[in-house]
Design a protein around this motif. Sequence first.
Motif, PDB file in Angstrom:
ATOM      1  N   TYR A  20       0.844  -1.194   0.000  1.00 43.71           N
ATOM      2  CA  TYR A  20       0.000   0.000   0.000  1.00 43.71           C
ATOM      3  C   TYR A  20       0.874   1.237   0.000  1.00 43.71           C
ATOM      4  O   TYR A  20       1.571   1.502   0.982  1.00 43.71           O
ATOM      5  CB  TYR A  20      -0.865   0.055   1.256  1.00 43.71           C
ATOM      6  CG  TYR A  20      -1.855  -1.075   1.405  1.00 43.71           C
ATOM      7  CD1 TYR A  20      -1.439  -2.340   1.769  1.00 43.71           C
ATOM      8  CD2 TYR A  20      -3.215  -0.857   1.211  1.00 43.71           C
ATOM      9  CE1 TYR A  20      -2.356  -3.374   1.923  1.00 43.71           C
ATOM     10  CE2 TYR A  20      -4.138  -1.882   1.367  1.00 43.71           C
ATOM     11  CZ  TYR A  20      -3.699  -3.129   1.716  1.00 43.71           C
ATOM     12  OH  TYR A  20      -4.601  -4.151   1.864  1.00 43.71           O
ATOM     13  N   SER A  52      -2.796 -12.785   9.109  1.00 40.10           N
ATOM     14  CA  SER A  52      -2.464 -11.533   8.440  1.00 40.10           C
ATOM     15  C   SER A  52      -1.430 -10.767   9.266  1.00 40.10           C
ATOM     16  O   SER A  52      -1.601 -10.579  10.463  1.00 40.10           O
ATOM     17  CB  SER A  52      -3.772 -10.744   8.299  1.00 40.10           C
ATOM     18  OG  SER A  52      -3.530  -9.395   8.033  1.00 40.10           O
ATOM     19  N   HIS A  80     -14.476  -6.253   1.394  1.00 36.73           N
ATOM     20  CA  HIS A  80     -14.610  -7.514   0.655  1.00 36.73           C
ATOM     21  C   HIS A  80     -14.656  -8.690   1.622  1.00 36.73           C
ATOM     22  O   HIS A  80     -14.392  -8.544   2.811  1.00 36.73           O
ATOM     23  CB  HIS A  80     -13.430  -7.683  -0.309  1.00 36.73           C
ATOM     24  CG  HIS A  80     -12.116  -7.905   0.391  1.00 36.73           C
ATOM     25  ND1 HIS A  80     -11.364  -6.864   0.896  1.00 36.73           N
ATOM     26  CD2 HIS A  80     -11.427  -9.025   0.681  1.00 36.73           C
ATOM     27  CE1 HIS A  80     -10.278  -7.349   1.460  1.00 36.73           C
ATOM     28  NE2 HIS A  80     -10.294  -8.663   1.358  1.00 36.73           N
ATOM     29  N   ASN A  93       1.364  -5.992   3.742  1.00 34.34           N
ATOM     30  CA  ASN A  93       0.566  -6.948   4.500  1.00 34.34           C
ATOM     31  C   ASN A  93       0.783  -8.333   3.918  1.00 34.34           C
ATOM     32  O   ASN A  93       0.762  -8.515   2.698  1.00 34.34           O
ATOM     33  CB  ASN A  93      -0.923  -6.567   4.421  1.00 34.34           C
ATOM     34  CG  ASN A  93      -1.807  -7.598   5.081  1.00 34.34           C
ATOM     35  OD1 ASN A  93      -2.405  -8.449   4.425  1.00 34.34           O
ATOM     36  ND2 ASN A  93      -1.868  -7.570   6.393  1.00 34.34           N
ATOM     37  N   ILE A 121      -7.154 -17.563   8.325  1.00 34.58           N
ATOM     38  CA  ILE A 121      -6.257 -16.662   7.606  1.00 34.58           C
ATOM     39  C   ILE A 121      -5.398 -15.992   8.660  1.00 34.58           C
ATOM     40  O   ILE A 121      -5.893 -15.611   9.727  1.00 34.58           O
ATOM     41  CB  ILE A 121      -7.047 -15.605   6.818  1.00 34.58           C
ATOM     42  CG1 ILE A 121      -7.893 -16.278   5.750  1.00 34.58           C
ATOM     43  CG2 ILE A 121      -6.107 -14.586   6.204  1.00 34.58           C
ATOM     44  CD1 ILE A 121      -8.734 -15.308   4.947  1.00 34.58           C
ATOM     45  N   LEU A 127      -8.085  -0.613   0.292  1.00 29.74           N
ATOM     46  CA  LEU A 127      -8.631  -1.899  -0.157  1.00 29.74           C
ATOM     47  C   LEU A 127     -10.102  -1.893   0.220  1.00 29.74           C
ATOM     48  O   LEU A 127     -10.443  -1.811   1.408  1.00 29.74           O
ATOM     49  CB  LEU A 127      -7.889  -3.053   0.514  1.00 29.74           C
ATOM     50  CG  LEU A 127      -8.239  -4.452   0.009  1.00 29.74           C
ATOM     51  CD1 LEU A 127      -7.843  -4.645  -1.449  1.00 29.74           C
ATOM     52  CD2 LEU A 127      -7.554  -5.524   0.864  1.00 29.74           C
ATOM     53  N   HIS A 142     -14.279  -7.066   5.322  1.00 27.64           N
ATOM     54  CA  HIS A 142     -13.176  -6.284   5.862  1.00 27.64           C
ATOM     55  C   HIS A 142     -12.541  -5.478   4.745  1.00 27.64           C
ATOM     56  O   HIS A 142     -12.760  -5.758   3.567  1.00 27.64           O
ATOM     57  CB  HIS A 142     -12.148  -7.200   6.529  1.00 27.64           C
ATOM     58  CG  HIS A 142     -11.628  -8.249   5.601  1.00 27.64           C
ATOM     59  ND1 HIS A 142     -12.311  -9.417   5.336  1.00 27.64           N
ATOM     60  CD2 HIS A 142     -10.519  -8.280   4.827  1.00 27.64           C
ATOM     61  CE1 HIS A 142     -11.639 -10.125   4.458  1.00 27.64           C
ATOM     62  NE2 HIS A 142     -10.533  -9.460   4.116  1.00 27.64           N
ATOM     63  N   TRP A 183      -7.970 -15.056  11.694  1.00 31.05           N
ATOM     64  CA  TRP A 183      -9.408 -15.278  11.752  1.00 31.05           C
ATOM     65  C   TRP A 183      -9.848 -16.479  10.969  1.00 31.05           C
ATOM     66  O   TRP A 183      -9.268 -16.868   9.984  1.00 31.05           O
ATOM     67  CB  TRP A 183     -10.207 -14.043  11.469  1.00 31.05           C
ATOM     68  CG  TRP A 183     -10.417 -13.531  10.108  1.00 31.05           C
ATOM     69  CD1 TRP A 183     -11.078 -14.135   9.101  1.00 31.05           C
ATOM     70  CD2 TRP A 183     -10.039 -12.241   9.645  1.00 31.05           C
ATOM     71  NE1 TRP A 183     -11.144 -13.299   8.042  1.00 31.05           N
ATOM     72  CE2 TRP A 183     -10.511 -12.138   8.338  1.00 31.05           C
ATOM     73  CE3 TRP A 183      -9.365 -11.157  10.232  1.00 31.05           C
ATOM     74  CZ2 TRP A 183     -10.314 -11.000   7.588  1.00 31.05           C
ATOM     75  CZ3 TRP A 183      -9.176 -10.037   9.490  1.00 31.05           C
ATOM     76  CH2 TRP A 183      -9.648  -9.960   8.181  1.00 31.05           C
ATOM     77  N   ASP A 234     -13.098 -12.818   1.818  1.00 29.38           N
ATOM     78  CA  ASP A 234     -12.123 -13.717   1.203  1.00 29.38           C
ATOM     79  C   ASP A 234     -12.819 -15.048   0.952  1.00 29.38           C
ATOM     80  O   ASP A 234     -13.036 -15.820   1.884  1.00 29.38           O
ATOM     81  CB  ASP A 234     -10.924 -13.914   2.141  1.00 29.38           C
ATOM     82  CG  ASP A 234     -10.062 -12.669   2.233  1.00 29.38           C
ATOM     83  OD1 ASP A 234     -10.551 -11.576   1.920  1.00 29.38           O
ATOM     84  OD2 ASP A 234      -8.888 -12.802   2.609  1.00 29.38           O
ATOM     85  N   PHE A 237      -7.701  -0.628   9.630  1.00 26.41           N
ATOM     86  CA  PHE A 237      -8.363  -1.820   9.126  1.00 26.41           C
ATOM     87  C   PHE A 237      -9.842  -1.726   9.478  1.00 26.41           C
ATOM     88  O   PHE A 237     -10.198  -1.317  10.584  1.00 26.41           O
ATOM     89  CB  PHE A 237      -7.717  -3.036   9.794  1.00 26.41           C
ATOM     90  CG  PHE A 237      -8.067  -4.340   9.151  1.00 26.41           C
ATOM     91  CD1 PHE A 237      -7.495  -4.708   7.949  1.00 26.41           C
ATOM     92  CD2 PHE A 237      -8.943  -5.216   9.769  1.00 26.41           C
ATOM     93  CE1 PHE A 237      -7.802  -5.932   7.347  1.00 26.41           C
ATOM     94  CE2 PHE A 237      -9.255  -6.438   9.174  1.00 26.41           C
ATOM     95  CZ  PHE A 237      -8.675  -6.792   7.969  1.00 26.41           C
ATOM     96  N   THR A 290      -0.807 -12.080   3.889  1.00 27.14           N
ATOM     97  CA  THR A 290      -1.924 -12.919   4.339  1.00 27.14           C
ATOM     98  C   THR A 290      -1.673 -14.360   3.911  1.00 27.14           C
ATOM     99  O   THR A 290      -1.481 -14.660   2.740  1.00 27.14           O
ATOM    100  CB  THR A 290      -3.315 -12.462   3.837  1.00 27.14           C
ATOM    101  OG1 THR A 290      -3.257 -12.160   2.467  1.00 27.14           O
ATOM    102  CG2 THR A 290      -3.818 -11.268   4.590  1.00 27.14           C
ATOM    103  N   ARG A 318       3.018   0.563   3.309  1.00 26.32           N
ATOM    104  CA  ARG A 318       2.615  -0.524   4.193  1.00 26.32           C
ATOM    105  C   ARG A 318       2.638  -1.824   3.398  1.00 26.32           C
ATOM    106  O   ARG A 318       2.284  -1.828   2.221  1.00 26.32           O
ATOM    107  CB  ARG A 318       1.203  -0.283   4.721  1.00 26.32           C
ATOM    108  CG  ARG A 318       0.605  -1.493   5.431  1.00 26.32           C
ATOM    109  CD  ARG A 318      -0.798  -1.233   5.964  1.00 26.32           C
ATOM    110  NE  ARG A 318      -1.234  -2.352   6.776  1.00 26.32           N
ATOM    111  CZ  ARG A 318      -2.160  -3.242   6.400  1.00 26.32           C
ATOM    112  NH1 ARG A 318      -2.777  -3.137   5.229  1.00 26.32           N
ATOM    113  NH2 ARG A 318      -2.478  -4.244   7.191  1.00 26.32           N
TER     114      ARG A 318
HETATM  115  C1  MD6 Z   1      -4.617  -5.948   4.469  1.00 22.00           C
HETATM  116  N1  MD6 Z   1      -5.990  -7.813   4.325  1.00 22.00           N
HETATM  117  O1  MD6 Z   1      -4.648  -5.958   5.688  1.00 22.00           O
HETATM  118  C2  MD6 Z   1      -5.635  -6.675   3.663  1.00 22.00           C
HETATM  119  N2  MD6 Z   1      -8.101 -10.629   4.378  1.00 22.00           N
HETATM  120  O2  MD6 Z   1      -3.784  -5.313   3.845  1.00 22.00           O
HETATM  121  C3  MD6 Z   1      -7.005  -8.593   3.981  1.00 22.00           C
HETATM  122  O3  MD6 Z   1      -7.736  -8.383   3.046  1.00 22.00           O
HETATM  123  C4  MD6 Z   1      -7.263  -9.719   4.834  1.00 22.00           C
HETATM  124  O4  MD6 Z   1      -5.821  -8.950   6.551  1.00 22.00           O
HETATM  125  C5  MD6 Z   1      -8.399 -11.677   5.128  1.00 22.00           C
HETATM  126  C6  MD6 Z   1      -7.841 -11.878   6.348  1.00 22.00           C
HETATM  127  C7  MD6 Z   1      -6.953 -10.963   6.832  1.00 22.00           C
HETATM  128  C8  MD6 Z   1      -6.646  -9.855   6.086  1.00 22.00           C
END
Ligand code: MD6
Length: 210
Positions: free
Chosen positions: A123, A146, A132, A203, A144, A129, A188, A179, A134, A155, A205, A201
């Motif tokens: 980012y 992250s 959405h 991330n 998942i 983002l 999210h 999660w 997943d 977030f 996942t 940034r």
């Molecule tokens: C983010 N993360 O934090 C985008 N999806 O940059 C996600 O879309 C995400 O952090 C599913 C589970 C954890 C996440």
Amino acid sequence: MMQPDLFGAARDDIVLSTGALFLPGFAVAEVVTLLAHIRTIAVCSPFRHMITPGGRRMSVAMTSCGRFGWTSGREGYGYTSHDPDSGQAWPLMPPVFRELARKAATRAGFADFSPDTCLVNRYAPGTRLSLHQDLDEGDMSAPIVSVSLGLPAIFLWGGPMRSDTRRRIMLHEGDVMVWGREARMNFHGVEPLPPGNGTCRYNLTFRKAR
Ligand code: MD6
Ligand code: FE
């Protein structure tokens, strides 16, 4: 809300909702190593702005490592065993990635998490983002994990319905979220990174794609 002790959480862990655990600072000791690996991964499979099936260019830049990688294009989106840009297999998942994900999942009560993919998001300031779920993974019983690196971001943590109220959670470098179960399909997103600063940034996942 489930009691933290029933969920296997330690004292500083924050239960966001049943099945969703926030582990502030869980990965701080590994930040430098993780960032070095991201640079190496991006040499073989560079960050790219993917196109949504609707034809929009995503503002988040992405790459992947592991047996599978997430891709999107006009044809649709999902997991592939090869990077369509390089024609090569995705870079191997570094053992330190896998072990961190497994350790965090175990802490959250998901034993034997064995991710086969790690999506790497980048980012830049101004990037967001949108909200959405997943839904592309074949194994929805796996959680998942992250991991946030670099600049902080807000977030958005919603519920199973798009219209559910959302919590805003500030994620800092080294923070980890896990999660699954009841929370696996929750909506999210990430609010736009404040503009200005030169850095970005990242991330990570981790998921079980197949
Ligand atoms: C983010 N993360 O934090 C985008 N999806 O940059 C996600 O879309 C995400 O952090 C599913 C589970 C954890 C996440
Ligand atoms: Fe997501």
